[in-house]
Structure formats: C-alpha cells, structure tokens
Design a protein around this motif. Structure first.
Motif, PDB file in Angstrom:
ATOM      1  N   ALA A 282      36.984   0.681 -11.859  1.00 11.92           N
ATOM      2  CA  ALA A 282      36.138   2.167 -11.552  1.00 11.92           C
ATOM      3  C   ALA A 282      35.007   1.870 -11.032  1.00 11.92           C
ATOM      4  O   ALA A 282      34.472   2.626 -10.175  1.00 11.92           O
ATOM      5  N   ALA A 283      34.475   0.925 -11.615  1.00 14.41           N
ATOM      6  CA  ALA A 283      33.107   0.265 -11.075  1.00 14.41           C
ATOM      7  C   ALA A 283      33.169  -0.196  -9.497  1.00 14.41           C
ATOM      8  O   ALA A 283      32.385   0.286  -8.544  1.00 14.41           O
ATOM      9  N   ALA A 284      34.484  -0.815  -9.440  1.00  9.45           N
ATOM     10  CA  ALA A 284      34.491  -1.339  -7.967  1.00  9.45           C
ATOM     11  C   ALA A 284      34.770  -0.204  -7.122  1.00  9.45           C
ATOM     12  O   ALA A 284      34.434  -0.244  -5.904  1.00  9.45           O
ATOM     13  N   ALA A 285      35.227   0.938  -7.501  1.00  7.74           N
ATOM     14  CA  ALA A 285      35.886   2.085  -6.573  1.00  7.74           C
ATOM     15  C   ALA A 285      34.424   2.730  -6.000  1.00  7.74           C
ATOM     16  O   ALA A 285      34.493   3.332  -5.084  1.00  7.74           O
ATOM     17  N   ILE A 286      33.158   2.483  -6.754  1.00  8.32           N
ATOM     18  CA  ILE A 286      32.042   3.044  -6.441  1.00  8.32           C
ATOM     19  C   ILE A 286      31.558   2.278  -5.149  1.00  8.32           C
ATOM     20  O   ILE A 286      31.092   3.075  -4.180  1.00  8.32           O
ATOM     21  N   GLY A 287      32.019   0.991  -5.180  1.00  6.70           N
ATOM     22  CA  GLY A 287      31.841   0.329  -3.888  1.00  6.70           C
ATOM     23  C   GLY A 287      32.335   0.910  -2.631  1.00  6.70           C
ATOM     24  O   GLY A 287      32.028   0.586  -1.477  1.00  6.70           O
ATOM     25  N   VAL A 288      33.470   1.508  -2.534  1.00  5.64           N
ATOM     26  CA  VAL A 288      34.331   2.307  -1.482  1.00  5.64           C
ATOM     27  C   VAL A 288      33.262   3.235  -1.053  1.00  5.64           C
ATOM     28  O   VAL A 288      33.016   3.571   0.208  1.00  5.64           O
ATOM     29  N   ILE A 289      32.506   3.926  -2.059  1.00  6.51           N
ATOM     30  CA  ILE A 289      31.805   5.090  -1.552  1.00  6.51           C
ATOM     31  C   ILE A 289      30.533   4.686  -0.959  1.00  6.51           C
ATOM     32  O   ILE A 289      29.995   5.136   0.128  1.00  6.51           O
ATOM     33  N   LEU A 290      30.063   3.580  -1.511  1.00  6.99           N
ATOM     34  CA  LEU A 290      28.845   2.880  -0.855  1.00  6.99           C
ATOM     35  C   LEU A 290      29.146   2.479   0.565  1.00  6.99           C
ATOM     36  O   LEU A 290      28.292   2.699   1.413  1.00  6.99           O
ATOM     37  N   SER A 291      30.383   1.741   0.752  1.00  8.87           N
ATOM     38  CA  SER A 291      30.757   1.332   2.096  1.00  8.87           C
ATOM     39  C   SER A 291      30.421   2.474   2.884  1.00  8.87           C
ATOM     40  O   SER A 291      30.258   2.435   4.063  1.00  8.87           O
ATOM     41  N   ALA A 292      31.193   3.634   2.439  1.00 15.51           N
ATOM     42  CA  ALA A 292      31.064   4.656   3.456  1.00 15.51           C
ATOM     43  C   ALA A 292      29.526   5.341   3.925  1.00 15.51           C
ATOM     44  O   ALA A 292      29.387   5.398   5.007  1.00 15.51           O
ATOM     45  N   SER A 293      28.795   5.022   2.946  1.00 17.68           N
ATOM     46  CA  SER A 293      27.349   5.423   3.030  1.00 17.68           C
ATOM     47  C   SER A 293      26.799   4.559   4.012  1.00 17.68           C
ATOM     48  O   SER A 293      26.311   4.899   5.142  1.00 17.68           O
ATOM     49  N   TYR A 294      26.807   3.126   4.062  1.00 10.46           N
ATOM     50  CA  TYR A 294      26.011   2.460   4.928  1.00 10.46           C
ATOM     51  C   TYR A 294      26.715   2.253   6.224  1.00 10.46           C
ATOM     52  O   TYR A 294      25.982   2.214   7.238  1.00 10.46           O
ATOM     53  N   MET A 295      27.953   2.389   6.455  1.00  5.13           N
ATOM     54  CA  MET A 295      28.648   2.377   7.659  1.00  5.13           C
ATOM     55  C   MET A 295      28.465   3.637   8.410  1.00  5.13           C
ATOM     56  O   MET A 295      27.918   3.711   9.496  1.00  5.13           O
ATOM     57  N   LEU A 296      28.702   4.764   7.857  1.00  4.86           N
ATOM     58  CA  LEU A 296      28.314   5.886   8.487  1.00  4.86           C
ATOM     59  C   LEU A 296      26.855   6.294   8.688  1.00  4.86           C
ATOM     60  O   LEU A 296      26.491   6.680   9.719  1.00  4.86           O
ATOM     61  N   TRP A 297      25.990   5.680   7.759  1.00  4.46           N
ATOM     62  CA  TRP A 297      24.466   5.699   8.179  1.00  4.46           C
ATOM     63  C   TRP A 297      24.126   4.908   9.345  1.00  4.46           C
ATOM     64  O   TRP A 297      23.510   5.325  10.450  1.00  4.46           O
ATOM     65  N   MET A 298      24.886   3.637   9.484  1.00  2.00           N
ATOM     66  CA  MET A 298      24.731   2.964  10.836  1.00  2.00           C
ATOM     67  C   MET A 298      25.035   3.593  11.745  1.00  2.00           C
ATOM     68  O   MET A 298      24.322   3.686  12.906  1.00  2.00           O
ATOM     69  N   VAL A 299      26.179   4.023  12.010  1.00  2.90           N
ATOM     70  CA  VAL A 299      26.833   4.904  13.066  1.00  2.90           C
ATOM     71  C   VAL A 299      26.000   5.992  13.369  1.00  2.90           C
ATOM     72  O   VAL A 299      25.689   5.963  14.769  1.00  2.90           O
ATOM     73  N   GLN A 300      25.538   6.575  12.352  1.00  9.40           N
ATOM     74  CA  GLN A 300      24.706   7.806  12.731  1.00  9.40           C
ATOM     75  C   GLN A 300      23.240   7.392  13.466  1.00  9.40           C
ATOM     76  O   GLN A 300      22.744   7.902  14.542  1.00  9.40           O
ATOM     77  N   ARG A 301      22.576   6.363  12.902  1.00 12.61           N
ATOM     78  CA  ARG A 301      21.420   6.008  13.481  1.00 12.61           C
ATOM     79  C   ARG A 301      21.643   5.407  14.927  1.00 12.61           C
ATOM     80  O   ARG A 301      20.715   5.567  15.750  1.00 12.61           O
ATOM     81  N   ILE A 302      22.537   4.563  15.020  1.00 10.16           N
ATOM     82  CA  ILE A 302      22.803   4.188  16.336  1.00 10.16           C
ATOM     83  C   ILE A 302      23.345   5.173  17.500  1.00 10.16           C
ATOM     84  O   ILE A 302      22.550   4.999  18.525  1.00 10.16           O
ATOM     85  N   PHE A 303      24.431   5.905  17.079  1.00 13.11           N
ATOM     86  CA  PHE A 303      24.870   6.743  18.274  1.00 13.11           C
ATOM     87  C   PHE A 303      24.424   8.077  18.225  1.00 13.11           C
ATOM     88  O   PHE A 303      24.962   8.791  19.268  1.00 13.11           O
ATOM     89  N   TYR A 304      24.055   8.683  17.224  1.00 17.23           N
ATOM     90  CA  TYR A 304      23.695  10.029  17.158  1.00 17.23           C
ATOM     91  C   TYR A 304      22.055  10.263  17.029  1.00 17.23           C
ATOM     92  O   TYR A 304      21.513   9.185  16.920  1.00 17.23           O
ATOM     93  N   GLY A 305      21.723  11.496  16.902  1.00 22.68           N
ATOM     94  CA  GLY A 305      20.196  11.870  16.964  1.00 22.68           C
ATOM     95  C   GLY A 305      19.653  11.778  18.342  1.00 22.68           C
ATOM     96  O   GLY A 305      20.343  11.682  19.212  1.00 22.68           O
ATOM     97  N   ARG A 306      18.264  11.621  18.256  1.00 18.67           N
ATOM     98  CA  ARG A 306      17.547  11.646  19.644  1.00 18.67           C
ATOM     99  C   ARG A 306      17.725  10.378  20.218  1.00 18.67           C
ATOM    100  O   ARG A 306      17.711   9.265  19.581  1.00 18.67           O
ATOM    101  N   GLU A 307      17.637  10.221  21.560  1.00 15.83           N
ATOM    102  CA  GLU A 307      17.766   9.059  22.272  1.00 15.83           C
ATOM    103  C   GLU A 307      16.291   8.273  22.093  1.00 15.83           C
ATOM    104  O   GLU A 307      15.268   8.702  22.455  1.00 15.83           O
ATOM    105  N   SER A 308      16.520   7.103  21.673  1.00 16.32           N
ATOM    106  CA  SER A 308      15.362   6.443  21.404  1.00 16.32           C
ATOM    107  C   SER A 308      14.603   5.872  22.906  1.00 16.32           C
ATOM    108  O   SER A 308      15.252   5.845  23.834  1.00 16.32           O
ATOM    109  N   SER A 309      13.488   5.506  22.634  1.00 14.19           N
ATOM    110  CA  SER A 309      12.906   4.709  23.790  1.00 14.19           C
ATOM    111  C   SER A 309      13.328   3.672  24.432  1.00 14.19           C
ATOM    112  O   SER A 309      13.418   3.400  25.569  1.00 14.19           O
TER     113      SER A 309
END
Lengths: 487, 519
Positions: B412-439
């Motif tokens: 059950a504790a390990a399953a939390i890791g699955v959720i966390l992995s979704a968070s950091y991966m999607l956060w990375m995708v969001q930061r790189i590919f979406y949002g405002r175009e950076s300088s």
C-alpha cells in the motif's frame, strides 16, 4: 659438455655481454653505439631460444649438483630472457645521445641476466648468493647510469647501500642455516631438517637463518617493511632500467624464495607461512596506500610494485602446487604489464625522465592516441580487470589462497585491489582529459621501431595471459610439480 | 552451423566491430555509420533467439559449453532462458538506439567513444548469457570499465569525479563478490552455474549456514550497488548527469536486477528468503524516497535519475515477495525501465541539443513549436506513469498485485509511489511543453525532430505500446524462466499463496506470436 648445456642460456648471455664490451672498446670514440644494442638484442634472442631449448633436457643437476635444470628453472629462464629482451628494446629507444657510454649499459643488462637466471636454477645457496650479487651489482651500476643527472647517481647509491646491507642478511642467513644443518645444498637441507623434525630436535639457529634469508629476499622483491628504498630508486633510475629491475631481479628473487621455502624448508612451513602472511598483508596495504598519495607516475608504480609483491606473497601461503604455479604465473603477468608501462613512461618522460608527473600525462591521448590507449590498457591490467593478464594472475593467486582456507587474506587482498583501482584510474583519466592552458600537451616524439616492438610484445603478452592463459598456466603448473614436498 | 554459435556471435560481433573501429579514419562519418551497422547486425542476429525460443522447455537454450582453461576448471558456457532472453534483446535493441543518439551529440574523440561503446555492448550481453561464474564475472567487471572511462571523458562538468565515484562504488563490492565466487569454487571445484546450483540445493558442499549467508550477502551487495538499491544509490544521479546519453541509458537496472534473479534467487533461495523483509523495506523506501526527491528537482536529468531509482525499487519489491506474478512483473518492469528510462533520456538529450539546458524552469510552451517531440515525450511519460495499455501499467500492476497478498501494508505504501510518479512526470511535461513560451524558447528557434531522431524514438514508442497490449507474449517467455527458481517452485509445491494473473499465458495463440514480434 653436458654440464655446460645446463647453463646454456647463461653462457649465451655471458658471451653476448663480452662481445658487446669488446666491440665497444674497438669502436672509435665518436662512433654511433646503437648497433651494439641490436647486438645485445640478438644475444637476448639467442638466450631466449636456448632457454626454450632447455625444456627438452631431462631434469637433472650439473657441476657437482649446484645447478639444476627442471621445468621450474626453464620457466624462469624464459621469463628473464623475455624481460631482458624487452628492456633492451626500450633502452634502444630511450638513449638520446648515440655516443653515451652505451656499450657498458647493454653489456651490463646481459651480465645482470646471467645472475638472475642462475638464481632460478641454483640449488646451492652459495651459488644463489653469487648469482644474487651478479644480478644486484649490475643493477646498482645501471641505476646510476645517467651520470650527469642528479637523481640517477643518488638512486644508485641508495640502492647500493641498502641492497648490500640486505645481501649481507641473506649471506648471514645462509651461514646460520649451514651451522644448523651442516650443508648449503637445498635438497640436503631438506633432508637434514626432516631428520631433525623426526628427532624433534631443531637447532634454533635454523629459525634465525630462515628469518634472515626472508629479510634479504624481502628486500630484493621490495616487500614491506623492507620496501623503503623502492620509490626513491625507481624515481631516480632511468626508466628502461626500472623496467628491468622492477621485474627481472624480482622474479629471480621470488624463484629463490620458492626454492628455499618449498625446496629446502617445507617442513618449517608452520614458521614461515605466518611470516609471509604478514609480509603479504603489509606489502599490499602499505603499497596501495602509499601509491594513493603519489603525484609522480614512477613513484606511484614503485608503490604499486610493492603491492604486487604482496599479491605474489599471498600465493606462497597457499602451500599447494597451485600456490607455486600462481606465484610463477603472477611473476609473468606482472612482468608483461610492468615492462610495458615503463616502455611508455620511458618514451614520454623525455630526457632524464623529467616528464613523469601525473599532470604531465594530461591529454596524452591527443598527442599520441596509440601510446595513450596502450598505456590505459596496461593500467587496466594492473587494476586487474578481466580479460587481462593482471586479472588472471590475481584470480589465480587468490583462488589458490582461498583453496587453502586463507579467507581473510583473500578478503584483505581483494579489498586492496579495489583501493588500487583508484590511483591507476587517476592516470587513465589524466591520459584522456583535455589539456588545459596550465598543462599543455606533452610533446611526444614519434615512437621508434624498437619501442613499438617492445610495446607490441608486452601488450600482446598481457592480452594473451588474460584470454588464453592455457600454455603459460600449464608451464607454471609443470614448474610447480618439481616440488614434491607439497601435494 | 552458424546458429550453433548464435550467442557467441551476438556477444562478440560488437567486439569485432570495436577492433575495426580502432582502425577506421577519424575524419568523416565512417565510424558512426560502421558502429550503427554493427549494432544493427547484432540486433538482427539476436532476433534469432525469440524466433527459436521454446518457452515450454525448462532450462537453458542455445547453449554453448566448451572447456576454456583446464585448471582452474573454467568453461566457456553460454546459454539463455526465459529470464535472460528478453534482456539480451533489450541490450541489442538499445545498441542501434545508442549509436543513433550519439550521432551528433559526440563530436570529438569519436573513435574512443564508439570503441568503448561497442565494448560495453559485449560486456552487457555477456553478463546475460554467461553461465560460468568466472566468465560471468569477467563480463561483469568489463562492463564497468568502458562506462567509467566514457563518463570521465565525456562528462560535461564533473565527469572525472563521477567516473571515479561510480567505479569505486561498484568495484569494491565486486572485489568481495570475487571472494565469494572463489570460495564457492574452492568448495565445489567448478564455476558452472548449473552444477553449483544443484550442489548448493543438495547441500553437498559442506558450507556452514553462516558462511552461506555471507556468500549470498557478498553477491547481493555487489548487485544492489549496480541496480542501485537504496541506500547504495549515491553514484546514480551524478552518473546519469555526467554520462553520455548512450551510456546513461544502460548504466542502471538490468544488469544488477538480472544478477539478483539469477544468482541470489538461483543459488541462495533460502538466504534470499531470510533477507527478504529487509529488501522489501528498502524497496519501499527507495520507491518513496526516489519519487519524493524527483518531485523536488528542477534539473531534468536528476529528475530522471531519481525516477529510475524509484522505478527500479519496484522490481526489487516484486522479486523479494516471491510470488509468481510479482516475479514476472519484476522482470517485465526491468524491461520497461530499460525501455522507458532510455527513451526519456534520449528525449531530454534532444532538448539539450536544441536549448543547451537541463533546467526545466527555463522551458515552457514547447508543445506548439515541437509537436513531434512533445508527442513522444508525453507517450513516454504516460508509459512511465503506468497508464493502462502501455507497458508500465503491466509491470507495476503485476508487482503490486503479486506482492499484495503477503505484504499488504508495504505494498500500500509502495502504491503511493505510483501516484507520486504521476505527479513529477506530469509536472515536468507541463513545465516544459505547456504554459507560456519562455524566453529561452523564443530566443532560440529550433527544428522539430529530424529523420534520424524519428528513427531513434519511434521504435521505442511502438514497443511501449506493443508490450502493453501484447504482454502475454513477453510474460510467457519470462515465466518459463521464473518458474525454474527454487524459491518459486517450492511455493508451487506447497500450494501456498501464489497469484495467477490474467497475464500468465493463455493457451498459445499463434496470432499473438506473429503479431507481437519485437520489431
């Protein structure tokens, strides 16, 4: 006549040395003396052939039983002839001025070889002593061969003073053994000792004699704590000479130690195994820890040679044919990689070896990709990475030790080899790092033909010892069979 | 026949290639082209293995067994089973990918790079196929050297430190590992895996139980460092950061995990069971710790490094719960990690080639400019997170469901890791590919994927989908290997809890076998 055949390689080298000296005297003063080197190379080749030829002689003694040719002596004769051959080739590359007193150097290398070879075939301790002196004295002179440099004579003097001190220990040891057993013949000593053991009365002088012999030989193989001369001497002596003296006399001294330990005093193994156990541990540890702190590659290799002497001593404690074979095999693989690396150190070091700091090697890969690659290969073999001679040697040594139940020695030894990786790797990293402004690429002359030949021979030997060691291994195991004392 | 020596060929074609590379001219593209051809040839040769592998048969296949050295008794013994089959394929598959991804990234010292790269290929394949412990150890150690040198040579900032750190971390445990091998040899008189296995199982070697524990520990620590398992992961992030992409792809995971399977489970089943509680705890810590650290990273490569740590810990969890599904899942997850982790590293390196930064806060809004890159990045991220239909889901699901029965809390504790992995991966995708175009993006117009990059990435993406949809094809082979392990066989015999999964082989379905090939 038959007796002479039993020392044929020694005769060849003696004649070779004399021819070179006479030719040197006859040549006009200004003449180029490099051809003398080629003359010596041919002498070494002939001696190598003679050593191989001796393999077909039935095992036996000559000259009233003082010299013995057997699989063991042939093994070390071939090794020594090979070492001298490669060292001569390196010397041919390293000599800068064609009119230096080269004749003496080439002759001394051959005379030294006579001593080393005799050490491995003598079964009379007095002859061993004479052979040891022949080998040592030539080495003392060769170490000081660069008269104009400051370091080279200093190195020779240190080597001479400490070396003669150690030799006197050895001689005193022989005398005490004679006092205890009434003989200096290896087989007769063994017989006298087993009689004494059976009668439960052993003359205490024998123990002292044994200890002194170990001290004397310990110095020659640069085992700690008799190693203090090694870094200074290796640093000061010309690199081609170091290539020879870090391998040839050492292999010969190990041969003597094997003869004494397993041939003369197997009955006393309860006494010498613990001594060698400790020598091995101290040599490996001090050698590797010392090497970690060095900035000069020659000094680093000196400490590494102390550590490698320790690895060979590990094999001695195994008390089994595999142990003897492993020690002999290791002597070969160490010779191949160490002569090889000194060939490169000699070439890149320039005149008087002034470029031997680790920093000097930065970016060698840019100046000479070939030399850098081969040097990296030798370093990797010294670390003991599989598929090199260095690995198989270490593997075999520790396998023999573990087979005899030396678990702790094996653990200590292999952890040591892990530590050792660090300082070898530092050099590998330097070879391939980009040169910076502070340390420009060293200017490397084009390697000459003899150097390329030496590097080629040693590199191929190192590789073959790693991937197809069968033949050498077989020869080493046959050599070990000459000691019936261990089963 | 050539096919009699197929494993020798697969193992040593790269070495032969390396020798040729040493003599090729430095100028021009000759070295790159040649290396690519060699790795492709190796991959094509290796396809022979799954094509002729019989998963109904137990034991090793494609064996070669010849004496090498008489005394000590060393044999040249190669072979694969269900466990190593797909790992060999993974290694050969990543060969051409590694050559392609280095194509423009490695500009100088190409000869050194490709020579060592090919040597590394041999070492890795050799580890998977060697069945003689001496030979195995040879490849194992050999795999350290090209890696360490390449990190030292091509590490952009602190390459030398990272290389030495890596080498010492792995080399010193390997020294103790060698002691253990020599000890086994001293007792058994053989280095042969099968003979050792049966001798140890029969208990005929007369080794004290305590000594056996130490032996298994020496094996385990050497492998655990290489995986790496928490807390022996100190080298990982530095190495991933400094190593050239082609090397970072293969440095972690499969070699160590395979070795734990083969040797710790194969030779020391009881000792593995005894240490399992500790390993499970370390695995769960690794999953959570890696994921939490990954969440805090702004450097993409470091993020990937910690996500690798987290994902590999799943494999450890699967192994040490000793349930069939978990073990299958662990092997499958090892393959996944090799594939997905590599794809991510390739993608990140492509970003770096374009924008010269790994700092994700400098990126933003890239999806509109580089649609293909973004697409592939998202596919890979989803595979890593464990989206159903992609490969990561199968692996994680098998591991978690297989081990849940025996260790519900930890899982059950390990399953939390699955959720966390979704968070950091999607956060990375969001930061790189979406949002405002950076300088950074605005100032440096960069092209989308070129042909070579498409060729590099699509095979991996397709394989992720194939492995997700057609998992039984892979699991069937894996299970034939897993079932050989004494630990598993024992469980089966006792009829205790072992969970049969939907993914275990259905009756052979020819359509799957042909349709789900490795291409």
């Amino acid at each position: 006549m038959n007796d002479a055949l039993r020392i044929l390689p020694e005769i060849v080298f003696t004649l070779g040395g004399i021819v070179v000296m006479i030719a040197d005297a006859l040549l006009p003063k200004a003449a180029n003396r490099r051809p003398l080197g080629w003359l010596a190379v041919f002498g070494a080749l002939a001696a190598l052939a003679a050593s191989f030829w001796q393999a077909q002689l039935p095992a036996g003694t000559a000259y009233y039983g003082v010299v013995q040719t057997d699989a063991f002596s042939v093994f070390f004769h071939v090794l020594i002839a090979g070492i001298v051959l490669a060292s001569l080739l390196i010397t041919l590359d390293a000599v800068t001025s064609a009119t230096e007193s080269l004749g003496e150097l080439f002759a001394l290398m051959q005379f030294g070889a006579v001593g080393m070879m005799l050490m491995s075939s003598a079964v009379e301790l007095l002859l061993v002593f004479v052979a040891l002196e022949i080998s040592s004295i030539s080495t003392y002179i060769m170490a000081g061969y660069r008269r104009k440099s400051v370091k080279s004579p200093e190195s020779a003097l240190k080597y001479f003073l400490l070396g003669s001190f150690a030799t006197s220990f050895f001689l005193y040891g022989i005398a005490l053994v004679f006092g205890a057993t009434g003989t200096t013949r290896i087989d007769a000593i063994a017989a006298a000792v087993s009689q004494a053991v059976a009668g439960a009365h052993i003359n205490p002088l024998l123990y002292i004699g044994l200890a002194m012999i170990i001290v004397g030989l310990g110095f020659k193989v640069s085992a700690a704590p008799f190693h203090v001369w090694t870094p200074d001497v290796y640093e000061g002596a010309p690199s081609p000479v170091v290539a020879l003296m870090s391998t040839g006399p050492k292999a010969a001294a190990f041969a003597v130690l094997l003869r004494v330990a397993y041939g003369a005093l197997p009955q006393l193994h309860d006494h010498w195994v613990p001594i060698l156990w400790w020598l091995a541990v101290i040599s490996m540890t001090l050698g590797n820890l010392g090497a970690l702190r060095q900035r000069n590659v020659k000094r680093m290799l000196a400490y590494s040679s102390i550590a490698h002497a320790g690895y060979i001593l590990v094999a001695f404690t195994a008390l089994s044919p595999d142990g003897i074979a492993a020690a002999s095999f290791y002597a070969v693989s160490y010779a191949a990689m160490n002569v090889g690396i000194f060939a490169i150190v000699s070439h890149t070091g320039g005149y008087d070896d002034h470029l031997t700091l680790i920093d000097d090697y930065r970016g060698l890969a840019y100046a000479s990709p070939l030399l850098a690659a081969v040097m990296a290969f030798f370093l990797i073999s010294l670390i003991g990475i599989p598929f090199t001679g260095g690995f198989f040697g270490k593997f075999y040594v520790f396998s023999a030790a573990l087979n005899s139940g030396m678990v702790w020695l094996t653990i200590i030894g292999l952890i040591n080899s892990g530590i050792a990786a660090f300082y070898y790797l530092r050099v590998v990293a330097a070879l391939y790092s980009e040169p910076t402004g502070a340390s420009p690429i060293m200017a490397v002359e084009r390697p000459s033909f003899p150097l390329l030949l030496a590097i080629f021979l040693t590199a191929v030997a190192t590789l073959i010892l790693g991937i197809a060691p069968g033949n050498v291994l077989h020869a080493a195991q046959a050599a070990a069979q000459t000691y019936s004392s261990v089963k | 026949m050539l096919t009699d020596h197929i494993l020798t060929l697969i193992t040593f074609v790269p070495t032969a290639g390396a020798v040729v590379v040493a003599f090729l001219p430095r100028k021009g593209r000759a070295i790159q082209v040649f290396t690519l051809l060699v790795t492709l040839a190796t991959f094509i040769l290796s396809l022979h293995l799954p094509a002729h592998f019989n998963s109904a048969q137990r034991g090793f296949q494609f064996e070669e067994n010849n004496p090498w050295i008489a005394s000590p008794a060393i044999r040249y013994h190669l072979g694969v089973d269900g466990l190593s089959l797909w790992l060999v394929l993974l290694a050969t598959f990543l060969g051409p990918i590694g050559a392609l991804v280095s194509w423009s990234a490695i500009k100088d010292r190409t000869k050194e790079f490709y020579f060592l790269f090919l040597l590394q290929q041999t070492a890795m394949i050799g580890v998977f196929v060697a069945l003689d412990l001496f030979l195995y150890y040879g490849f194992w150690e050999l795999s350290l050297v090209p890696m360490a040198i390449l990190i030292a040579l091509f590490g952009p900032n602190r390459g030398r430190q990272a290389a030495i750190k890596f080498f010492l971390y792995t080399f010193i445990p390997s020294a103790l590992f060698l002691v253990a091998i020599l000890y086994l040899y001293a007792k058994a008189g053989t280095f042969d895996f099968a003979q050792l296995q049966s001798a140890l199982a029969a208990g005929s070697l007369g080794i004290a139980p305590q000594a056996l524990s130490w032996l298994s520990l020496a094996f385990l620590v050497a492998f655990a460092v290489k995986v790496p398992i928490f807390p022996l992961h100190g080298w990982l992030s530095d190495v991933i950061q400094e190593a050239p992409t082609a090397m970072a792809m293969v440095v972690a995971g499969k070699l160590g995990l395979y070795s734990i399977f083969r040797f710790n489970l194969g030779l020391f089943p009881e000792q593995s069971r005894a240490i399992a509680p500790l390993m499970i705890v370390l695995a769960v810590i690794g999953i959570l710790y890696g994921a939490l650290i990954a969440l805090a990273q702004i450097d993409m490569k470091r993020l990937i490094a910690f996500s690798i740590l987290s994902n590999l810990s799943f494999c450890i969890l699967g192994i040490f719960c000793f349930a069939l599904a978990g073990l299958n899942g662990a092997v499958f997850q090892t393959l996944n990690e090799g594939l997905t982790g590599s794809a991510l590293l390739v993608l990140v390196s492509l970003l770096y080639e374009r924008y010269h930064s790994y700092d994700m806060t400098l990126y933003g809004g890239l999806a509109a400019r580089l649609p293909w890159l973004a697409t592939l990045f998202v596919i890979t991220s989803l595979a890593l997170i464990g989206l159903p239909l992609l490969n990561g889901f199968i692996g994680e699901f098998l591991v978690l469901s297989g081990s849940f029965a025996s260790h519900p809390r930890w899982v059950a504790a390990a399953a939390i890791g699955v959720i966390l992995s979704a968070s950091y991966m999607l956060w990375m995708v969001q930061r790189i590919f979406y949002g405002r175009e950076s300088s950074l993006i605005l100032n440096r117009p960069a092209p989308d994927l070129n042909f070579r990059e498409h060729v590099t990435l699509w095979p991996m993406a397709i394989l992720m989908l194939a492995m997700g949809v057609l998992s039984p094809y892979w699991i069937r082979g894996i299970q034939s290997g897993v079932l050989q392990f004494p630990a598993v066989a024992e469980r089966q015999a006792h009829g205790s809890t072992y969970v049969l999964m939907h993914a275990t082989p259905a009756p052979p379905d020819p359509a799957h076998v042909t349709g789900g090939g490795t291409q």
